[in-house]
Design a protein around this motif. Structure first.
Motif, mmCIF file in Angstrom:
data_model
loop_
_atom_site.group_PDB
_atom_site.id
_atom_site.type_symbol
_atom_site.label_atom_id
_atom_site.label_comp_id
_atom_site.label_asym_id
_atom_site.label_seq_id
_atom_site.Cartn_x
_atom_site.Cartn_y
_atom_site.Cartn_z
ATOM 1 N N THR A 89 0.838 -1.194 0.000
ATOM 2 C CA THR A 89 0.000 0.000 0.000
ATOM 3 C C THR A 89 0.878 1.250 0.000
ATOM 4 O O THR A 89 2.084 1.193 0.280
ATOM 5 C CB THR A 89 -0.933 0.028 1.217
ATOM 6 O OG1 THR A 89 -0.143 0.024 2.419
ATOM 7 C CG2 THR A 89 -1.843 -1.189 1.219
ATOM 8 N N ASP A 90 0.262 2.368 -0.325
ATOM 9 C CA ASP A 90 0.995 3.627 -0.321
ATOM 10 C C ASP A 90 0.050 4.754 0.063
ATOM 11 O O ASP A 90 -1.172 4.609 0.038
ATOM 12 C CB ASP A 90 1.646 3.897 -1.678
ATOM 13 C CG ASP A 90 0.652 3.792 -2.820
ATOM 14 O OD1 ASP A 90 -0.083 4.776 -3.048
ATOM 15 O OD2 ASP A 90 0.586 2.737 -3.477
ATOM 16 N N LEU A 91 0.647 5.885 0.441
ATOM 17 C CA LEU A 91 -0.130 7.046 0.877
ATOM 18 C C LEU A 91 0.546 8.292 0.319
ATOM 19 O O LEU A 91 1.777 8.434 0.408
ATOM 20 C CB LEU A 91 -0.173 7.100 2.410
ATOM 21 C CG LEU A 91 -1.122 8.121 3.037
ATOM 22 C CD1 LEU A 91 -2.573 7.742 2.760
ATOM 23 C CD2 LEU A 91 -0.889 8.199 4.546
ATOM 24 N N HIS A 92 -0.258 9.192 -0.250
ATOM 25 C CA HIS A 92 0.276 10.403 -0.861
ATOM 26 C C HIS A 92 -0.598 11.581 -0.436
ATOM 27 O O HIS A 92 -1.813 11.568 -0.666
ATOM 28 C CB HIS A 92 0.284 10.282 -2.387
ATOM 29 C CG HIS A 92 0.934 9.030 -2.889
ATOM 30 N ND1 HIS A 92 2.296 8.872 -2.970
ATOM 31 C CD2 HIS A 92 0.392 7.852 -3.309
ATOM 32 C CE1 HIS A 92 2.578 7.667 -3.432
ATOM 33 N NE2 HIS A 92 1.440 7.026 -3.638
ATOM 34 N N GLY A 93 0.007 12.580 0.185
ATOM 35 C CA GLY A 93 -0.757 13.725 0.647
ATOM 36 C C GLY A 93 0.098 14.971 0.728
ATOM 37 O O GLY A 93 1.293 14.959 0.418
ATOM 38 N N ALA A 94 -0.536 16.061 1.152
ATOM 39 C CA ALA A 94 0.145 17.351 1.236
ATOM 40 C C ALA A 94 -0.213 18.031 2.543
ATOM 41 O O ALA A 94 -1.273 17.783 3.137
ATOM 42 C CB ALA A 94 -0.256 18.241 0.061
ATOM 43 N N ALA A 95 0.690 18.879 2.996
ATOM 44 C CA ALA A 95 0.440 19.704 4.177
ATOM 45 C C ALA A 95 0.932 21.114 3.879
ATOM 46 O O ALA A 95 1.831 21.307 3.055
ATOM 47 C CB ALA A 95 1.148 19.134 5.398
ATOM 48 N N ARG A 201 4.087 13.192 13.155
ATOM 49 C CA ARG A 201 2.790 13.409 12.524
ATOM 50 C C ARG A 201 2.867 13.251 10.998
ATOM 51 O O ARG A 201 2.324 12.307 10.437
ATOM 52 C CB ARG A 201 2.262 14.807 12.880
ATOM 53 C CG ARG A 201 2.166 15.098 14.372
ATOM 54 C CD ARG A 201 1.071 14.300 15.042
ATOM 55 N NE ARG A 201 -0.254 14.650 14.544
ATOM 56 C CZ ARG A 201 -1.374 14.070 14.977
ATOM 57 N NH1 ARG A 201 -1.323 13.110 15.902
ATOM 58 N NH2 ARG A 201 -2.553 14.431 14.482
ATOM 59 N N TYR A 202 3.573 14.155 10.328
ATOM 60 C CA TYR A 202 3.611 14.114 8.868
ATOM 61 C C TYR A 202 4.225 12.821 8.339
ATOM 62 O O TYR A 202 3.750 12.260 7.355
ATOM 63 C CB TYR A 202 4.383 15.305 8.316
ATOM 64 C CG TYR A 202 3.720 16.647 8.543
ATOM 65 C CD1 TYR A 202 2.329 16.784 8.515
ATOM 66 C CD2 TYR A 202 4.476 17.795 8.770
ATOM 67 C CE1 TYR A 202 1.724 18.016 8.718
ATOM 68 C CE2 TYR A 202 3.880 19.027 8.966
ATOM 69 C CZ TYR A 202 2.505 19.129 8.941
ATOM 70 O OH TYR A 202 1.911 20.358 9.132
ATOM 71 N N PHE A 203 5.296 12.339 8.972
ATOM 72 C CA PHE A 203 5.948 11.116 8.499
ATOM 73 C C PHE A 203 5.048 9.893 8.629
ATOM 74 O O PHE A 203 5.302 8.863 8.008
ATOM 75 C CB PHE A 203 7.235 10.852 9.281
ATOM 76 C CG PHE A 203 8.384 11.750 8.892
ATOM 77 C CD1 PHE A 203 8.214 12.820 8.035
ATOM 78 C CD2 PHE A 203 9.649 11.521 9.402
ATOM 79 C CE1 PHE A 203 9.268 13.644 7.689
ATOM 80 C CE2 PHE A 203 10.714 12.337 9.066
ATOM 81 C CZ PHE A 203 10.521 13.403 8.212
ATOM 82 N N ASN A 204 3.988 10.004 9.429
ATOM 83 C CA ASN A 204 3.049 8.903 9.600
ATOM 84 C C ASN A 204 1.740 9.146 8.857
ATOM 85 O O ASN A 204 0.748 8.442 9.085
ATOM 86 C CB ASN A 204 2.771 8.683 11.087
ATOM 87 C CG ASN A 204 3.949 8.041 11.798
ATOM 88 O OD1 ASN A 204 4.337 6.916 11.487
ATOM 89 N ND2 ASN A 204 4.551 8.762 12.734
ATOM 90 N N LYS A 233 9.586 18.005 -0.419
ATOM 91 C CA LYS A 233 9.109 16.709 -0.917
ATOM 92 C C LYS A 233 9.830 15.617 -0.138
ATOM 93 O O LYS A 233 11.057 15.549 -0.137
ATOM 94 C CB LYS A 233 9.386 16.568 -2.402
ATOM 95 C CG LYS A 233 8.908 15.247 -3.016
ATOM 96 C CD LYS A 233 9.100 15.255 -4.531
ATOM 97 C CE LYS A 233 8.684 13.943 -5.166
ATOM 98 N NZ LYS A 233 9.666 12.859 -4.867
ATOM 99 N N ILE A 234 9.064 14.781 0.525
ATOM 100 C CA ILE A 234 9.629 13.746 1.385
ATOM 101 C C ILE A 234 9.101 12.390 0.951
ATOM 102 O O ILE A 234 7.887 12.160 0.937
ATOM 103 C CB ILE A 234 9.292 14.000 2.867
ATOM 104 C CG1 ILE A 234 9.823 15.371 3.304
ATOM 105 C CG2 ILE A 234 9.883 12.903 3.747
ATOM 106 C CD1 ILE A 234 9.451 15.753 4.719
#
Length: 259
Positions: A89-95, A201-204, A233-234
């Motif tokens: 699985t993967d997750l892609h988002g923005a903050a 937070r963001y890394f999870n 971009k991480i």
């Protein structure tokens, strides 16, 4: 280089404190602070691995700066997060972060504007202020608990563990700041150190925006709402996983990568 997640977070915190504490009064403006801080983070932390009980993750940082000028309706800094898990699985988002500096020799953040905050929240409801201080911040959320934890680490504060009793940058939810009406250092009582917001937070995958508009703005492919000045971009990749083709990528027609 490998480290535990707590050690890795501590290195982030140490880098943040050192970077901001080196800035003098005549350099004290948001753009200079942000560019220096992001450059220092990239140099210090790019390509590191962190370990946990069941996985080894690689962190790849890329920092970009906007080429031109655009009205900013989402925040100064966009984070683009791609996470690839071992289970496929993967997750892609923005903050989005809106950077504000403490006024020199004052307790205020005079650059905070209510109309700007409302506009950002309308577009990205999970946005946060990123507040910079030329002095040590001690009264952030759970700061007293961090102080208790530090007593057994008198010689390794910040560089070996994630929880430090002081910081120079905290994140405060924009909606909370707007609700309180605060525009001064009293906002620190609601703040989370930027190092912890990143690593815990963001890394999870937490506190991210997942709608297509936010992701296109964060990556520089949609400019009608304005574009962020900086993009972090991480890519977070679990052991043995190859990045997928659907990861979020930055539009380099609008951004220069900072080496």
């Amino acid at each position: 280089m490998e480290s535990s997640l707590d050690e890795f977070t501590g290195r982030i915190e140490n880098t943040i404190r050192n970077s901001i504490s080196e800035i003098t009064g005549h350099e004290w403006n948001e753009d200079f602070i942000t560019l220096k801080l992001l450059s220092d983070l990239r140099r210090e932390l790019d390509g590191m691995y962190f370990t946990s009980n069941d996985r080894k993750n690689k962190i790849d940082w890329q920092i970009y700066k906007l080429k031109g000028n655009f009205e900013n309706n989402f925040g100064d800094i966009a984070l683009v997060i791609n996470i690839n898990y071992k289970d496929g699985t993967d997750l892609h988002g923005a903050a989005f972060l809106e950077a504000k500096k403490r006024d020199w020799r004052k307790a205020s953040f005079s650059a905070m504007k209510i109309p700007q905050a409302k506009k950002i929240l309308k577009n990205a409801p999970r946005s946060q202020y990123l507040l910079y201080d030329y002095e040590e911040i001690t009264n952030f959320v759970l700061g007293s608990s961090y102080q208790e934890a530090l007593r057994q680490y008198p010689y390794h504060r910040g560089s070996q563990i994630s929880f430090s009793a002081v910081t120079r940058a905290v994140c405060v939810p924009l909606n909370l700041a707007l609700e309180t009406g605060g525009k001064d250092t009293l906002l620190y009582r609601y703040g989370t150190p930027f190092s912890l917001q990143l690593a815990k937070r963001y890394f999870n995958g937490l506190d991210l925006e997942f709608d297509e508009t936010s992701k296109k703005v964060a990556t520089g492919f949609l400019d009608k709402f304005g574009l962020p000045k900086y993009i972090i971009k991480i890519n977070i990749i679990e052991n043995g996983v190859e990045p997928k083709e659907n990861e979020l990528r930055v539009n380099q027609a609008n951004y220069n990568r900072i080496d």
